[in-house]
Motif scaffolding. Structure first.
Motif, PDB file in Angstrom:
ATOM      1  N   HIS A 169      -1.166   6.165   5.731  1.00  0.00           N
ATOM      2  CA  HIS A 169       0.230   6.606   5.564  1.00  0.00           C
ATOM      3  C   HIS A 169       0.800   7.003   6.919  1.00  0.00           C
ATOM      4  O   HIS A 169       0.109   7.584   7.758  1.00  0.00           O
ATOM      5  N   ILE A 222       0.841  -1.206   0.000  1.00  0.00           N
ATOM      6  CA  ILE A 222       0.000   0.000   0.000  1.00  0.00           C
ATOM      7  C   ILE A 222       0.871   1.249   0.000  1.00  0.00           C
ATOM      8  O   ILE A 222       0.612   2.210  -0.735  1.00  0.00           O
ATOM      9  N   MET A 281       0.987   4.105  -2.848  1.00  0.00           N
ATOM     10  CA  MET A 281       0.816   5.541  -2.556  1.00  0.00           C
ATOM     11  C   MET A 281       1.938   6.352  -3.202  1.00  0.00           C
ATOM     12  O   MET A 281       1.702   7.397  -3.827  1.00  0.00           O
ATOM     13  N   ILE A 293      -6.134   3.953  -3.557  1.00  0.00           N
ATOM     14  CA  ILE A 293      -5.561   4.989  -2.699  1.00  0.00           C
ATOM     15  C   ILE A 293      -6.541   6.164  -2.647  1.00  0.00           C
ATOM     16  O   ILE A 293      -7.039   6.621  -3.689  1.00  0.00           O
ATOM     17  N   GLY A 316      -5.287   3.546   2.119  1.00  0.00           N
ATOM     18  CA  GLY A 316      -5.425   2.639   0.998  1.00  0.00           C
ATOM     19  C   GLY A 316      -5.803   1.244   1.452  1.00  0.00           C
ATOM     20  O   GLY A 316      -5.644   0.890   2.632  1.00  0.00           O
TER      21      GLY A 316
END
Length: 622
Positions: free
Chosen positions: A569, A513, A517, A595, A577
């Motif tokens: 994140h 993920i 991103m 995302i 995501g």
């Protein structure tokens, strides 16, 4: 004096065609004279206006000469002689202004006024008498026509007498007006000659008086003064020529250097780097973040002052504080495919500013200088000697960090520890990360296409024109209602913006993920893609739904059981995501990562998804 043409007064009563023909010549001459007089008056008024403007201009010039002393020039040293000279010139101009004012008055009285009087008096009189003569002639013609219509027989003596008297009065009036008109036209032949010469006599006398008084005023003392001023100007010219020659020689010397001086990165292979710097100045490019995925770079002048990094834009009087460098760390980084970038990080670990130098030498010297300053070497007794000892430490900061995974690991060790603890508790929901982070090629195949919108604009346009239902690229169909949402134990709504989706090779780790991103954001920045589709993300205990906020139509629907990975994140908390496992018609399964950017923290969305999967597990157990 040549003879003058005249109209005969004795022929005025007879009013013959020959007399009228001669009269028309005089009238034509009077009309031509009127037009010429108007043009001559305009020319004379222009001369008078220019003289008036000269008076105002000399007055303004005198004031400006005196104002030189009050300008407070930053480089006004040695201007005393110039100031005294300009003061004297100001007095001279004031005296000249007096003469110009007197000349303007003489022109007004002796040149402009006579021609105005000639136009307003003589020419206007002739025009008025012409109108009166025309009226009298018309009345006479009417009375004669009435007299001619009297009958032959049975004449009325009373009427005849009245008509006769009327004719006599009209004829007398016409005779009188014609005599006056003829006399005015005859006199005009003399007056026009005087009117043309008198203004020019006044103009000549005024100019002569002006020059005489000027010569008397400036004949002797001005000669010596102008001579001294000319000598001073000549000496300044000599000094200027000598200085210009020196500057020309210096310019040739400066231009004779090697071309490498102008090349920003001429010595890439082996630059001569000074690693003992405790202060540094020069131009750098500053990275400014203008949006989620957009940035701008601005070229500014940076310099160090004590323990601070200062910045001074062009045209600014002084610099401003950008970063306190005490106990900061600095390292070279790869940023947006630009060379020679380095990042300054604050003591608490937060990312500071990113700067770009113009060459490898400048890049490493800036890094060394900031490293030296961050250790407060500038406060020691011998800062250069201390800097030499720390050169090896400074060299370590020059190595760029290119691995996205390693950067995540080094910047957030506490977050990794927290994730590891969560994995031990929920090993059924989120798989454990491997001890060594996989490479990007192991997570996502190189060259994997990225979709930046839920529905492409061209597809959406065609669907609207066809009137049919559009095909969703997520592989889902639209629903007008959400029947399963009524019985769901969990319903949470989040506002999100879709950034992109792409196929991945694995769902065994959340690193897939993070890598997705990075690639999605980098692709948006490279291709200048700013459009984002806003949706409502509804998390229930059965599925994830993307709902159009305007029409409330479902854009996409994902079964919660197909979500195999989800993560926010670690630095940008609003990025989130998840990975979806979807069976294909061939019997295999495909993996895709989606995302989003959320208005709230991504951890809240992850918590809601985790709660929904727990509800599914509990329902399965029952």
């Amino acid at each position: 004096m040549p003879a003058v043409d005249k109209l005969l007064l004795e022929e005025a009563l007879q009013d013959s065609p020959q007399t009228r023909s001669l009269l028309s010549v005089f009238e034509e001459d009077a009309g031509t004279l009127t037009d010429y007089t108007n043009q001559l008056l305009q020319a004379m008024q222009r001369v008078y206006g220019a003289q008036n403007e000269m008076c105002l201009a000399t007055q303004q010039l005198s004031k400006q000469l005196l104002a030189y002393e009050k300008q407070n020039f930053a480089l006004g040293k040695g201007d005393e002689e110039v100031i005294s000279t300009l003061h004297y010139f100001s007095k001279v101009v004031d005296e000249l202004n007096v003469l110009h004012t007197e000349l303007a008055k003489q022109l007004a009285d002796t040149m402009v006024l006579p021609i105005i009087q000639f136009r307003e008096k003589d020419l206007t009189e002739v025009s008025t008498l012409k109108d009166l003569f025309g009226l009298a002639s018309h009345e006479h013609d009417l009375s004669m026509a009435k007299y001619s219509r009297l009958p032959k027989k049975k004449e009325n003596e009373k009427v005849k007498t009245e008509v006769g008297k009327e004719v006599a009065a009209a004829r007398r009036k016409q005779h009188l007006s014609s005599l006056q008109y003829y006399c005015a036209l005859n006199a005009l032949q003399y007056r026009k000659r005087m009117a043309m010469m008198e203004p020019m006599i006044g103009f000549a006398h005024g100019q002569i008086n002006f020059f005489k008084k000027g010569a008397e005023m400036f004949s002797k003392h001005m000669d010596s003064f102008l001579s001294s001023v000319a000598d001073m100007v000549q000496s300044i010219q000599v000094e200027l020529e000598a200085e210009a020659e020196k500057m020309r020689v210096s310019q040739q010397e400066f231009l004779s250097v090697d071309e490498s001086v102008y090349t920003p990165d001429s010595d890439v292979a082996a630059p001569q780097i000074n690693r003992n710097l405790i202060q540094k100045a020069g131009y750098l490019n500053l990275r400014n973040k203008t949006g989620l995925v957009t940035t701008t770079w601005e070229r500014l002048y940076f310099f160090t002052q004590g323990g601070n990094l200062m910045c001074q834009p062009r045209g600014a009087v002084a610099g401003g504080l950008i970063q306190d460098l005490d106990n900061c760390s600095v390292m070279a980084v790869d940023c947006e495919d630009r060379r020679y970038c380095f990042q300054i990080t604050t003591p608490n670990g937060k990312s500071g500013i990113i700067l770009q130098a113009e060459s490898r030498k400048e890049n490493e010297e800036w890094i060394c200088a900031i490293n030296n300053i961050s250790r407060q070497i500038y406060l020691t007794d011998n800062p250069e000697a201390v800097a030499i000892k720390l050169n090896q430490t400074a060299l370590q900061a020059v190595t760029p960090i290119t691995s996205f995974g390693k950067k995540q690991e080094s910047s957030c060790p506490s977050q990794n520890l927290k994730n590891s603890e969560m994995e031990n508790e929920n090993d059924k929901i989120v798989p454990k990360a491997t001890a060594s982070l996989p490479e990007a090629e192991e997570l996502i195949a190189p060259g994997t296409p990225i979709q930046f919108d839920i529905v492409l604009p061209a597809t959406e346009f065609l669907d609207q024109n066809r009137g049919s239902r559009r095909t969703n690229p997520f592989g889902e169909t639209e629903d007008e209602s959400f029947p399963e949402a009524e019985d769901s134990l969990l319903q949470q709504m989040f506002i999100v913006r879709f950034l992109g989706s792409m196929a991945v090779k694995t769902d065994s780790t959340t690193e897939v993920i993070y890598e997705a991103m990075r690639q999605v954001l980098a692709a948006r920045a490279i291709h200048n893609i700013f459009r984002m589709t806003e949706s409502h993300l509804m998390v229930t205990s059965q599925s994830l739904r993307l709902i159009d906020p305007q029409t409330q139509v479902s854009r996409a629907n994902f079964e919660l059981t197909s979500v195999t990975q989800f993560a926010a994140h670690q630095e940008n908390k609003r990025l989130v995501g998840f990975v979806i496992r979807v069976p294909e018609s061939t019997g295999e399964e495909s993996l895709s990562t989606y995302i989003f950017e959320s208005n709230s923290e991504g951890e809240k969305i992850c918590y809601a998804i985790n709660l929904g999967k727990e509800i599914i597990e509990v329902q399965k157990a029952h």
